[in-house]
Write a protein that holds these residues in place. Structure first.
Motif, short mmCIF file in Angstrom:
data_model
loop_
_atom_site.label_atom_id
_atom_site.label_comp_id
_atom_site.label_asym_id
_atom_site.label_seq_id
_atom_site.Cartn_x
_atom_site.Cartn_y
_atom_site.Cartn_z
N LEU A 120 57.43 47.46 53.59
CA LEU A 120 56.06 47.72 53.16
C LEU A 120 55.13 48.00 54.33
N ARG A 121 55.64 47.91 55.53
CA ARG A 121 54.90 48.26 56.76
C ARG A 121 53.54 47.55 56.83
N GLY A 122 53.56 46.29 56.43
CA GLY A 122 52.33 45.51 56.55
C GLY A 122 51.93 45.27 57.98
N ASP A 123 52.89 45.43 58.89
CA ASP A 123 52.59 45.29 60.31
C ASP A 123 52.40 46.66 60.96
N GLY A 124 52.23 47.70 60.16
CA GLY A 124 52.03 49.05 60.69
C GLY A 124 50.59 49.49 60.56
N THR A 125 50.33 50.70 60.99
CA THR A 125 48.95 51.20 60.93
C THR A 125 48.54 51.54 59.50
N SER A 146 57.98 46.46 71.37
CA SER A 146 56.93 45.99 72.26
C SER A 146 56.21 44.83 71.60
N LEU A 147 56.18 43.71 72.28
CA LEU A 147 55.47 42.56 71.74
C LEU A 147 53.98 42.85 71.63
N GLN A 148 53.43 43.53 72.63
CA GLN A 148 52.00 43.83 72.59
C GLN A 148 51.66 44.70 71.39
N ALA A 149 52.48 45.71 71.12
CA ALA A 149 52.23 46.56 69.96
C ALA A 149 52.33 45.76 68.67
N CYS A 150 53.28 44.85 68.64
CA CYS A 150 53.47 44.00 67.47
C CYS A 150 52.23 43.15 67.22
#
Length: 896
Positions: free
Chosen positions: A158-163, A332-336
């Motif tokens: 569901l890409r809840g962690d996406g843009t 990437s942890l930062q991107a996460c």
């Protein structure tokens, strides 16, 4: 049900016309599919009114919109699960999740959709912070329970962690197509799609994995209602999933250290980790045991043979560059973390950054309130951080004062994001923090300094954020240093001296290095205005800067005038005199300070003065007076609810009682003291308590236990670099090893202790060790070698005013004189020692001294005098008869 799972050929169903009418209003899915539609079937016909019934045609579909009849045996199950991942550790969580998912109608049993109690899917929400391994756990469990869901296993990210998260409509279209519904037959509205999905799922044994869910609104339409369905939802939030009664949840937290090391080993290679386990363990600590960080580091190590564990550890050591190192290929942890940060409101982002900028430590609602504009904003921002797992509850969430924590990597990330805010916004936030710490520090310090409350117009407070005043200063020590340094930078230079002065009343509670104490108290611009604060700081430093403390008191300055100031100056001066071995002068000054502080009602400083006076009186040979002072001080510390002072005073009182040979109460006090220091995490004072405990055990004849206590104390002191106390333990072990018959080891300890005391410049403890070295010579039959050491010890102790130590050394010197034929000198020293013991109420020590004096009289030919002395002592001192035959040239001086 084989036909349901595999699909059938073309079938025709007769449905009442009322259902056809309902379908036109968007209710087709709920009413029609509730009667039981086989899987992978699509609506392909038309509704035709035929009196009271309508005829609907359903055409089986596979792979395209064209209906194709197919034999049931040839149709595969629907399985969209990604390959089963490797699960490292997490076995308990995996078992729990599998157990929850298997709690559905068992395969082969009829699905009772008529009973509402059995008409619900089993829903499990797997939630936790970013990078903790939620998807891995969910996929692993889904593969383990495949047998319970033979009809279908659906999966969607569901890409809840996406843009751009996947919408409910998109997810439902994916599920309907997966179940065989033709694209043309998929309803347009989300509600109709959800109804169709629930109807299709009603008679299926189906598992649905909703990965990376963003919100309850996103997933609510995606929940099937059939009793044979299981749903796993992974999310950073503990989603409520709406009104779902069969909802379970599993919180995925950080793995234990061993499991985290196993994650690193799996990705980096076990052999590499075994080559340098210490570096590997440090990498685990720098990654905060976060699985995604360990996976990234492991992948980087695996990709480069030249990148050793030690080099990787060095790269991660610097917090400023750590996030840059935690990136590899598309991970990437930062991107996460940025994706979680993106969804926060501005107040929540600012709060997270400001809290991340503080030194590590506990976080409470008090800290949260410091960085928010008002209480409502603080509550809202805290809720957001908790919901997104960027902040977590530390310990028991049901505590009246809950504590929170930021993962180290989240803290580093938040601090970096905070640094990108406009400077003025940061300045205003940090001003609130500085002023909040100033106000709280003043209120708490005013409890110990009554005049401070009037001077600064504050109301004293005994506790803050659920902690006592002492506990608050102890836990906030690093942050107080930060506030002290930050005050001038945010335009509040006057705050730094106030913070330093408030902290000076809690110096025993501050676990800070000497460099940090010097930075806070020595700088002219930011140091305390109070001369007493500067003097206390000098005494707190590791090197005991007596000269600096006296200079501060002589210089005066700041708000130290008036009766409070005069009494405290007297007490501090007496403390310095005592530390320098001038006991008689110290006793006079401290006694005067006690009376003045008692008259002023200055309770905290009175307790400190009584504590020190008790030690002085004990050293001067008056243990009963010392005990009285210490008991009063302990009672006052209890009124202040100060755990550290109570633990310290219990230890000090126990030492005094040990001198009086009242071992039962001494043991109880030592146990309570040790427990207190362990709770406080004060290893130095815990070791000092072990030192006294070792002495009590030795005097009770428990030499093996005493040796263990001394060994533990010495290890701690050596680790902390407290050389004076290391020397004191070695001194204590002289008599212990001699009592065990190991004279060589006893001499080694004496030489080591002398070296330490000479190096640190402590003449009094050097004298105590010379006394014990003299005794070793004496009991080894070398009385002539004992005399010079004992004469030096007597002289030094007499000059210092340490009467008890003078008596102990003089007693042994008298025995040495007796053994070398110097009868007159022997009698002189032994009678002087006996007089000190008698004046101080040391009945046991007096009895030992009388035995040696009687031997000296007999050696000089005065048998009648010896007999008379023995008769008198036996009648007056019950200890005397019990130690018949005791010889000070052979016995351990303070043992039976």
């Amino acid at each position: 049900m084989a036909g349901v799972r595999a699909g059938l050929g073309q079938r025709r169903w007769l449905v009442p016309a009322t259902l056809a009418v309902a379908a036109s209003g968007g209710m087709l899915g709920d009413l029609l599919f509730g009667i039981g539609l086989p899987t992978k079937w699509a609506v392909g016909g038309m509704v035709a009114a035929m009196g009271s019934v309508a005829v609907l045609t359903f055409t089986a579909e596979r792979g395209s919109d064209a209906g194709q009849a197919e034999a049931a045996d040839d149709r595969p199950d629907i399985d969209q699960l990604e390959p089963m991942p490797v699960l490292i550790g997490r076995t308990t969580l995996a078992r729990a999740l599998c157990s929850m998912l298997e709690d559905v109608a068992p395969a082969g049993a009829a699905l009772n959709t008529a009973d509402p109690a059995h008409g619900r899917a089993q829903v499990v929400v797997v939630h936790g912070a970013a990078g903790t391994g939620k998807t891995t756990l969910a996929l692993y469990a889904a593969h383990q329970v495949k047998g319970s869901f033979p009809d279908a296993r659906l999966y969607i990210d569901l890409r809840g962690d996406g843009t751009v998260p996947v919408s409910s409509a998109q997810a439902l279209e994916h599920f309907l197509r997966s179940l065989g519904v033709a694209t043309a037959d998929i309803p347009r509205s989300v509600g109709d799609r959800a109804s169709m999905f629930r109807s299709l799922a009603g008679r299926l044994r189906m598992l649905v994995l909703l990965d990376n869910a963003h919100s309850t609104e996103q997933i609510r339409p995606l929940i099937p209602s059939g009793p044979g369905c299981g749903v796993v939802i992974t999310s950073r939030r503990a989603l409520s999933v709406g009104n779902i009664s069969h909802r379970e949840e599993i919180r995925v937290s950080l793995p234990e250290e061993g499991e985290a090391l196993a994650v690193l080993s799996h990705y980096a290679g076990r052999s590499r980790v075994l080559e340098d386990p210490a570096a590997a363990l440090e990498i685990v600590h720098f990654c905060g045991r976060l699985p995604i960080a360990l996976r990234i580091v492991g992948a980087r190590l695996q990709s480069r043979a030249d990148l050793t564990l030690r080099r990787m550890r060095a790269r991660l050591e610097d917090e400023k560059s750590r996030l840059r190192e935690l990136a590899f290929e598309d991970s990437s942890l930062q991107a996460c973390l940025l994706l979680s940060h993106r969804d926060l409101s501005e107040p929540a982002q600012r709060m997270l950054g400001a809290l991340g900028g503080l030194p590590r430590g506990r976080l409470t609602e008090w800290h949260v309130g410091l960085v928010a504009d008002d209480a409502a904003a603080a509550t809202g921002a805290l809720d957001e951080l908790m919901e997104t797992a960027l902040m977590e509850v530390s310990g028991n969430a049901s505590n009246p004062e809950p504590e929170y924590r930021l993962h180290d990597l989240v803290r580093v990330f938040a601090r970096d994001q905070y640094g990108q805010l406009p400077p003025e916004e940061r300045r205003l936030t940090e001003q609130r923090i500085v002023l909040g710490y100033r106000d709280t520090a003043l209120r708490l310090a005013a409890v110990r300094a009554p005049e401070l409350a009037a001077r600064e117009s504050v109301t004293p407070a005994a506790s803050a954020a659920g902690q006592s005043a002492a506990e608050w200063f102890a836990t906030e020590a690093e942050r107080l240093m930060w506030v002290h340094a930050q005050a001038a930078q945010v335009g509040l230079p006057e705050v730094a001296p106030l913070i330093a002065e408030c902290a000076s009343y809690f110096l025993d509670d501050l676990d800070l290095a000497s460099e940090a104490l010097t930075a806070m108290f020595a700088a002219p611009e930011t140091g305390p205005r109070s001369a007493h604060a500067r003097a206390r700081a000098a005494l707190r430093l590791a090197d005991q800067d007596f000269v600096g403390a006296l200079a501060a008191l002589e210089d005066g300055g700041g708000p130290d005038s008036g009766p409070h100031g005069a009494a405290r100056t007297l007490a501090l001066t007496a403390r310095i005199e005592r530390e320098q071995g001038r006991y008689d002068v110290a006793a006079a000054h401290m006694s005067a300070a006690v009376e003045q502080l008692r008259a002023l009602g200055d309770g905290w400083h009175l307790a400190l003065a009584l504590e020190m006076l008790g030690e002085i009186e004990r050293a001067r040979g008056m243990p009963s007076e010392g005990e009285s002072c210490q008991r009063e001080a302990l009672a006052i510390a209890g009124e202040f609810a100060d755990l550290r002072a109570q633990a310290r005073l219990r230890r000090t009182l126990a030492e005094t009682l040990a001198y009086k040979r009242e071992f039962a109460e001494a043991g109880e006090l030592l146990r309570a003291s040790s427990a207190g220091f362990r709770r406080l995490g004060d290893r130095s004072w815990e070791a000092r308590t072990l030192y006294v405990q070792g002495r009590v055990q030795r005097l009770l004849g428990q030499r093996t236990a005493a040796l263990a206590s001394y060994e533990r104390a010495l290890q701690i002191f050596d680790q902390l670099g407290e050389r004076l106390w290391s020397g004191r333990v070695r001194n204590a072990r002289i008599r212990l090893f001699a009592g065990l018959g190991d004279m060589d080891r006893a001499r080694e300890e004496a030489e080591a202790a002398l070296t330490v005391f000479a190096e640190v410049g402590h003449t009094l403890w050097h004298a105590h060790t010379l006394r014990d070295l003299g005794w070793l010579h004496l009991c080894s039959g070398h009385a002539d070698e004992a005399v010079p050491a004992l004469e030096s010890a007597v002289r030094t102790c007499r000059e210092a005013g340490d009467s008890h130590a003078e008596a102990a050394a003089g007693h042994l010197l008298g025995v040495a004189y007796r053994e070398t034929g110097r009868a007159a000198e022997a009698r002189r020293e032994l009678e002087a020692a006996r007089a000190i013991y008698a004046a101080g109420g040391y009945a046991w020590q007096e009895a030992t001294c009388v035995h040696d004096l009687a031997r000296a009289l007999r050696s000089a030919g005065d048998a009648a005098g010896a007999d008379e002395l023995a008769r008198t002592a036996a009648a007056a001192n019950p200890y005397f008869a019990a130690m018949s035959g005791r010889d000070g040239a052979r016995a351990v001086p303070d043992e039976d």
